[in-house]
Design a protein around this motif. Structure first.
Motif, short mmCIF file in Angstrom:
data_model
loop_
_atom_site.label_atom_id
_atom_site.label_comp_id
_atom_site.label_asym_id
_atom_site.label_seq_id
_atom_site.Cartn_x
_atom_site.Cartn_y
_atom_site.Cartn_z
N GLY A 100 -80.58 -24.72 -29.97
CA GLY A 100 -81.90 -25.33 -30.14
C GLY A 100 -82.04 -26.66 -29.44
N GLU A 101 -82.96 -27.45 -29.97
CA GLU A 101 -83.32 -28.71 -29.35
C GLU A 101 -82.39 -29.82 -29.78
OE1 GLU A 101 -87.41 -29.38 -30.27
OE2 GLU A 101 -88.06 -27.54 -29.32
N PRO A 102 -82.37 -30.95 -29.08
CA PRO A 102 -83.17 -31.29 -27.91
C PRO A 102 -82.52 -30.78 -26.63
CG PRO A 102 -81.83 -33.17 -28.51
CD PRO A 102 -81.56 -32.09 -29.53
N ASP A 103 -83.14 -31.13 -25.52
CA ASP A 103 -82.60 -30.77 -24.22
C ASP A 103 -81.39 -31.62 -23.89
OD1 ASP A 103 -84.71 -28.88 -23.36
OD2 ASP A 103 -86.00 -30.64 -23.45
N VAL A 104 -80.69 -31.22 -22.83
CA VAL A 104 -79.63 -32.00 -22.23
C VAL A 104 -80.19 -32.52 -20.92
CG1 VAL A 104 -77.31 -31.91 -21.26
CG2 VAL A 104 -77.85 -30.56 -23.27
N GLU A 105 -80.10 -33.83 -20.70
CA GLU A 105 -80.79 -34.41 -19.56
C GLU A 105 -79.90 -35.36 -18.77
OE1 GLU A 105 -85.02 -36.64 -18.72
OE2 GLU A 105 -84.06 -36.97 -20.66
N ASN A 106 -79.94 -35.21 -17.45
CA ASN A 106 -79.32 -36.16 -16.54
C ASN A 106 -80.43 -36.64 -15.62
OD1 ASN A 106 -78.05 -37.36 -14.24
ND2 ASN A 106 -76.14 -36.35 -14.80
N GLU A 107 -81.07 -37.73 -16.01
CA GLU A 107 -82.23 -38.22 -15.25
C GLU A 107 -81.89 -38.61 -13.82
OE1 GLU A 107 -86.01 -41.26 -15.63
OE2 GLU A 107 -84.74 -40.89 -17.38
N PRO A 108 -80.76 -39.30 -13.55
CA PRO A 108 -80.46 -39.63 -12.15
C PRO A 108 -80.36 -38.39 -11.24
CG PRO A 108 -79.08 -40.94 -13.60
CD PRO A 108 -79.80 -39.93 -14.46
N GLU A 109 -79.88 -37.28 -11.78
CA GLU A 109 -79.79 -36.04 -10.99
C GLU A 109 -81.11 -35.27 -11.01
OE1 GLU A 109 -77.64 -34.90 -8.95
OE2 GLU A 109 -76.00 -36.29 -9.35
N GLY A 110 -82.04 -35.65 -11.89
CA GLY A 110 -83.32 -34.95 -11.98
C GLY A 110 -83.21 -33.57 -12.59
N ILE A 111 -82.37 -33.45 -13.64
CA ILE A 111 -82.14 -32.14 -14.26
C ILE A 111 -82.29 -32.27 -15.77
CG2 ILE A 111 -80.50 -30.23 -14.61
CD1 ILE A 111 -79.07 -31.20 -12.04
N MET A 112 -83.04 -31.34 -16.36
CA MET A 112 -83.16 -31.25 -17.81
C MET A 112 -83.05 -29.77 -18.19
SD MET A 112 -86.16 -32.67 -20.34
CE MET A 112 -87.43 -31.55 -19.74
N ARG A 113 -82.02 -29.45 -18.96
CA ARG A 113 -81.74 -28.07 -19.35
C ARG A 113 -81.62 -27.97 -20.86
NH1 ARG A 113 -82.13 -23.84 -15.75
NH2 ARG A 113 -81.24 -24.33 -13.74
N ARG A 114 -81.73 -26.74 -21.36
CA ARG A 114 -81.51 -26.47 -22.78
C ARG A 114 -80.58 -25.27 -22.89
NH1 ARG A 114 -86.60 -25.82 -26.35
NH2 ARG A 114 -86.85 -27.96 -25.64
N PRO A 115 -79.25 -25.52 -22.94
CA PRO A 115 -78.31 -24.40 -23.07
C PRO A 115 -78.54 -23.62 -24.35
CG PRO A 115 -77.16 -26.44 -22.48
CD PRO A 115 -78.58 -26.81 -22.83
N ASP A 116 -78.15 -22.34 -24.32
CA ASP A 116 -78.26 -21.52 -25.53
C ASP A 116 -77.38 -22.07 -26.64
OD1 ASP A 116 -80.14 -19.64 -24.53
OD2 ASP A 116 -78.54 -18.63 -23.42
N LEU A 117 -76.18 -22.52 -26.29
CA LEU A 117 -75.28 -23.19 -27.23
C LEU A 117 -74.70 -24.42 -26.55
CD1 LEU A 117 -74.71 -19.94 -28.05
CD2 LEU A 117 -73.07 -21.08 -29.51
N MET A 118 -74.59 -25.49 -27.32
CA MET A 118 -73.97 -26.72 -26.83
C MET A 118 -72.83 -27.06 -27.77
SD MET A 118 -77.42 -28.89 -26.05
CE MET A 118 -78.59 -27.98 -27.08
N VAL A 119 -71.61 -27.12 -27.26
CA VAL A 119 -70.47 -27.54 -28.06
C VAL A 119 -70.43 -29.06 -27.97
CG1 VAL A 119 -67.99 -27.36 -28.42
CG2 VAL A 119 -69.28 -25.36 -27.61
N ILE A 120 -70.65 -29.71 -29.12
CA ILE A 120 -70.86 -31.15 -29.13
C ILE A 120 -70.38 -31.73 -30.47
CG2 ILE A 120 -73.25 -30.88 -29.93
CD1 ILE A 120 -73.99 -33.34 -28.20
N ALA A 121 -69.92 -32.98 -30.44
CA ALA A 121 -69.54 -33.66 -31.68
C ALA A 121 -70.80 -34.07 -32.43
CB ALA A 121 -68.67 -34.87 -31.36
N LEU A 122 -70.75 -33.99 -33.74
CA LEU A 122 -71.90 -34.38 -34.56
C LEU A 122 -72.35 -35.80 -34.25
CD1 LEU A 122 -70.89 -32.82 -38.00
CD2 LEU A 122 -72.87 -32.18 -36.61
N GLN A 123 -71.40 -36.71 -34.06
CA GLN A 123 -71.78 -38.11 -33.80
C GLN A 123 -72.54 -38.26 -32.49
OE1 GLN A 123 -68.01 -40.16 -33.76
NE2 GLN A 123 -67.75 -39.88 -31.56
#
Length: 197
Positions: A76-99
């Protein structure tokens, strides 16, 4: 010595901000999913079908059984964004730390342990080509692709520089039924749903 502003950089940044603004304005008002890539806006018109969503559920549960509690397989949301590269994606799953989820706005892609995509029936090149290019540019260290069309997939790792920009150096292909390692975590792929012919 006078240094003129980089108009190309300013123009690219303005273009990206305009595309991002459009994508954010369409949330919940237009069907499908919008993302911003180096080439422009990608629109997947089709809503995810049952096998796509069921695959995401299976993968999330299997991953989270193997991971410490402070790491999640988020959908789900939010998106993953790298503004300097000009890319905003929303992966189906993101493996990420809660913090690392405790941020305003988009997630920083460099905080992801991995991005996982389930190939869309309507636009497979978005997952197999465009995201394979965009995710290393964003600094996402592991990209796993599951393809319910064929019952196959791949895990891509080891970002390295190339003349075309950062790319994954290592690709491990798999077929459904084999165990797959995504980052530090190994899961089974047996019983994952397939798209009907």
């Amino acid at each position: 010595m006078t240094i003129a502003p980089d108009n190309a950089q300013d123009s690219a940044s303005s273009r990206y901000r305009a595309m991002r603004s459009f994508v954010q304005s369409t949330d919940d008002s237009l069907p499908g999913k919008f993302e911003v890539t180096k080439e422009g806006i990608v629109h997947d018109m089709m809503a995810p079908v049952g096998p796509h969503e069921l695959t995401a559920v299976h993968l999330r549960r299997r991953l989270e059984k193997t991971m410490p509690e402070e790491i999640v397989a988020h959908t789900g949301e939010p998106d993953v964004e790298n503004e300097p590269e000009g890319i905003m994606r929303r992966p189906d799953l993101m493996v990420i730390a809660l913090q690392d989820m405790e941020v305003p706005g988009s997630f920083d892609p460099r905080t992801l342990f991995a991005a996982v995509e389930i190939v869309s029936r309507s636009n497979p090149d978005n997952d197999w080509v465009a995201k394979m290019r965009d995710y290393p540019l964003m600094g996402i260290p592991v990209y796993a692709v599951f393809d319910p069309r064929t019952g196959t997939g791949a895990v891509l790792t080891d970002i390295h520089p190339t003349p075309d920009g950062p790319r994954y150096a290592t690709r491990k292909d798999f077929v459904y039924g084999e165990d797959v390692t995504i980052g530090e975590w190994t899961i089974a792929t047996d019983g994952l749903p397939r798209y009907a012919e």
